[in-house]
Design a protein around this motif. Structure first.
Motif, PDB file in Angstrom:
ATOM      1  N   GLU A 130     -15.348  13.253  42.035  1.00 44.35           N
ATOM      2  CA  GLU A 130     -14.865  14.325  42.890  1.00 44.35           C
ATOM      3  C   GLU A 130     -13.351  14.193  43.042  1.00 44.35           C
ATOM      4  N   PRO A 131     -12.600  15.274  42.888  1.00 50.72           N
ATOM      5  CA  PRO A 131     -11.137  15.174  42.935  1.00 50.72           C
ATOM      6  C   PRO A 131     -10.598  15.021  44.353  1.00 50.72           C
ATOM      7  N   THR A 132      -9.411  14.454  44.448  1.00 47.45           N
ATOM      8  CA  THR A 132      -8.676  14.435  45.710  1.00 47.45           C
ATOM      9  C   THR A 132      -8.060  15.813  45.940  1.00 47.45           C
ATOM     10  N   ASP A 133      -7.498  16.028  47.130  1.00 49.23           N
ATOM     11  CA  ASP A 133      -6.825  17.298  47.400  1.00 49.23           C
ATOM     12  C   ASP A 133      -5.675  17.526  46.416  1.00 49.23           C
ATOM     13  N   LYS A 134      -4.947  16.437  46.101  1.00 52.13           N
ATOM     14  CA  LYS A 134      -3.849  16.570  45.137  1.00 52.13           C
ATOM     15  C   LYS A 134      -4.382  16.965  43.769  1.00 52.13           C
ATOM     16  N   GLN A 135      -5.496  16.385  43.383  1.00 50.01           N
ATOM     17  CA  GLN A 135      -6.087  16.727  42.096  1.00 50.01           C
ATOM     18  C   GLN A 135      -6.625  18.156  42.089  1.00 50.01           C
ATOM     19  N   LEU A 136      -7.015  18.673  43.264  1.00 49.25           N
ATOM     20  CA  LEU A 136      -7.455  20.069  43.326  1.00 49.25           C
ATOM     21  C   LEU A 136      -6.313  21.016  42.960  1.00 49.25           C
ATOM     22  N   SER A 168     -15.170  23.054  54.289  1.00 50.71           N
ATOM     23  CA  SER A 168     -16.197  23.744  55.071  1.00 50.71           C
ATOM     24  C   SER A 168     -17.579  23.603  54.438  1.00 50.71           C
ATOM     25  N   SER A 169     -17.723  22.681  53.479  1.00 52.19           N
ATOM     26  CA  SER A 169     -18.994  22.435  52.780  1.00 52.19           C
ATOM     27  C   SER A 169     -19.524  23.691  52.106  1.00 52.19           C
ATOM     28  N   PHE A 170     -18.607  24.514  51.614  1.00 55.58           N
ATOM     29  CA  PHE A 170     -18.974  25.761  50.959  1.00 55.58           C
ATOM     30  C   PHE A 170     -18.768  25.680  49.457  1.00 55.58           C
ATOM     31  N   GLY A 171     -18.173  24.580  48.998  1.00 56.64           N
ATOM     32  CA  GLY A 171     -17.958  24.417  47.572  1.00 56.64           C
ATOM     33  C   GLY A 171     -17.741  22.960  47.236  1.00 56.64           C
ATOM     34  N   ARG A 172     -18.167  22.565  46.027  1.00 57.29           N
ATOM     35  CA  ARG A 172     -17.972  21.199  45.544  1.00 57.29           C
ATOM     36  C   ARG A 172     -17.263  21.260  44.199  1.00 57.29           C
ATOM     37  N   ASN A 173     -16.511  20.231  43.902  1.00 57.12           N
ATOM     38  CA  ASN A 173     -15.764  20.156  42.640  1.00 57.12           C
ATOM     39  C   ASN A 173     -16.002  18.805  41.991  1.00 57.12           C
ATOM     40  N   TYR A 174     -16.124  18.813  40.672  1.00 55.24           N
ATOM     41  CA  TYR A 174     -16.207  17.579  39.908  1.00 55.24           C
ATOM     42  C   TYR A 174     -15.260  17.671  38.716  1.00 55.24           C
ATOM     43  N   CYS A 184     -11.482  18.244  32.270  1.00 53.77           N
ATOM     44  CA  CYS A 184     -12.651  19.107  32.434  1.00 53.77           C
ATOM     45  C   CYS A 184     -12.991  19.227  33.915  1.00 53.77           C
ATOM     46  N   HIS A 185     -13.501  20.401  34.311  1.00 57.39           N
ATOM     47  CA  HIS A 185     -13.792  20.671  35.719  1.00 57.39           C
ATOM     48  C   HIS A 185     -14.973  21.634  35.819  1.00 57.39           C
ATOM     49  N   ALA A 186     -15.759  21.465  36.878  1.00 53.77           N
ATOM     50  CA  ALA A 186     -16.812  22.425  37.232  1.00 53.77           C
ATOM     51  C   ALA A 186     -16.961  22.425  38.744  1.00 53.77           C
ATOM     52  N   ALA A 187     -17.405  23.548  39.291  1.00 57.98           N
ATOM     53  CA  ALA A 187     -17.474  23.670  40.748  1.00 57.98           C
ATOM     54  C   ALA A 187     -18.615  24.578  41.176  1.00 57.98           C
ATOM     55  N   THR A 188     -18.956  24.482  42.441  1.00 53.23           N
ATOM     56  CA  THR A 188     -19.721  25.549  43.078  1.00 53.23           C
ATOM     57  C   THR A 188     -18.708  26.389  43.837  1.00 53.23           C
ATOM     58  N   THR A 214     -20.735  19.915  29.572  1.00 51.30           N
ATOM     59  CA  THR A 214     -22.155  19.660  29.819  1.00 51.30           C
ATOM     60  C   THR A 214     -22.332  18.512  30.791  1.00 51.30           C
ATOM     61  N   GLN A 215     -21.519  17.467  30.627  1.00 53.41           N
ATOM     62  CA  GLN A 215     -21.622  16.297  31.491  1.00 53.41           C
ATOM     63  C   GLN A 215     -21.170  16.622  32.902  1.00 53.41           C
ATOM     64  N   VAL A 216     -20.045  17.327  33.039  1.00 50.82           N
ATOM     65  CA  VAL A 216     -19.514  17.629  34.371  1.00 50.82           C
ATOM     66  C   VAL A 216     -20.417  18.604  35.104  1.00 50.82           C
ATOM     67  N   LEU A 217     -20.842  19.657  34.428  1.00 47.73           N
ATOM     68  CA  LEU A 217     -21.736  20.624  35.050  1.00 47.73           C
ATOM     69  C   LEU A 217     -23.082  19.988  35.399  1.00 47.73           C
ATOM     70  N   GLY A 218     -23.574  19.112  34.515  1.00 50.67           N
ATOM     71  CA  GLY A 218     -24.832  18.425  34.802  1.00 50.67           C
ATOM     72  C   GLY A 218     -24.732  17.552  36.035  1.00 50.67           C
ATOM     73  N   THR A 219     -23.611  16.835  36.195  1.00 51.03           N
ATOM     74  CA  THR A 219     -23.403  16.021  37.381  1.00 51.03           C
ATOM     75  C   THR A 219     -23.332  16.879  38.638  1.00 51.03           C
ATOM     76  N   LEU A 220     -22.638  17.993  38.544  1.00 48.97           N
ATOM     77  CA  LEU A 220     -22.538  18.916  39.671  1.00 48.97           C
ATOM     78  C   LEU A 220     -23.924  19.404  40.085  1.00 48.97           C
ATOM     79  N   CYS A 221     -24.710  19.833  39.104  1.00 42.56           N
ATOM     80  CA  CYS A 221     -26.056  20.354  39.427  1.00 42.56           C
ATOM     81  C   CYS A 221     -26.968  19.264  39.972  1.00 42.56           C
TER      82      CYS A 221
END
Length: 221
Positions: A130-136, A168-174, A184-188, A214-221
């Motif tokens: 999961e990224p830091t705010d700076k990484q976001l 606000s627990s409305f989205g996650r990022n990996y 590589c990045h994926a999010a809700t 595939t790996q990042v999205l799979g981890t997110l899911c």
């Protein structure tokens, strides 16, 4: 007639959408999450004889339009959209086709809604974190550099949205990094306890074709 949403009409909105929320995912999830409780979300109802013909939800600079039965008043809706002047308009293809003729400054793009039923992680040695705010902010820069994915955003605006959604627990990022660089990045992009929309799946061009998404999205899911 265009009206701003009031809490008294909440059940009417839910009945109007019913089980067809796949046709208006962001509108539905944003409405369920925020209602009219935050300044960056506004919901407009188009009605005829006091019955809903269309819903228009504004989230920051984006707008989502939904008409269950396709009986919307096009000219009235166009007037509202011109007033709101959003950077992006989402809707089903039929609505977009009707709007395109009236809003020539917008370029229509079409895609698909799919449902993720299962995922497979093939390369578990990859460190997805999961990224830091700076990484976001770095993620926002990567997205904005891709015209198809982030062309309608500014980096600062998108960074603020990513941080706000996560806080606000409305989205996650990996993310997945190689040599200290996010590749590589994926999010809700919107999330409730029972449903979530995955978005912003992106890999830097020079790292594509290696199964990273595939790996990042799979981890997110």
């Amino acid at each position: 007639m265009i009206q701003l949403y009031t809490p008294q009409r909440r059940q009417e909105i839910l009945d109007y959408i019913g089980e067809r929320y796949a046709e208006c995912l962001y509108l539905y999830i944003d409405f369920m999450k925020y209602g009219d409780e935050v300044p960056f979300v506004k919901l407009y109802l188009q009605t005829k004889d006091n019955k809903i013909t269309a819903l228009v939800l504004q989230y920051h600079q984006g707008v989502h339009v939904y008409s269950r039965d396709g009986d919307l008043n096009l000219q009235e809706l166009v007037q509202l959209l011109k007033k709101l002047s959003p950077s992006m308009i989402c809707a089903t293809d039929i609505i977009i086709q009707r709007l395109a003729a009236e809003l020539p400054d917008y370029i229509p793009e079409y895609g698909f809604i799919g449902e993720v039923k299962k995922v497979a992680l093939h390369q578990e040695n990859m460190a997805v974190i999961e990224p830091t705010d700076k990484q976001l902010k770095d993620v926002a820069q990567m997205m904005c550099a891709d015209e198809g994915l982030g062309g309608s955003y500014q980096v600062e605006e998108l960074t603020n949205q990513l941080v706000e959604r996560r806080s606000s627990s409305f989205g996650r990022n990996y993310i997945l990094c190689q040599n200290g660089k996010i590749v590589c990045h994926a999010a809700t992009g919107a999330e409730l306890p029972t449903i979530a929309v995955t978005n912003a799946v992106i890999t830097l061009p020079e790292y594509r074709g290696r199964g990273l998404a595939t790996q990042v999205l799979g981890t997110l899911c």
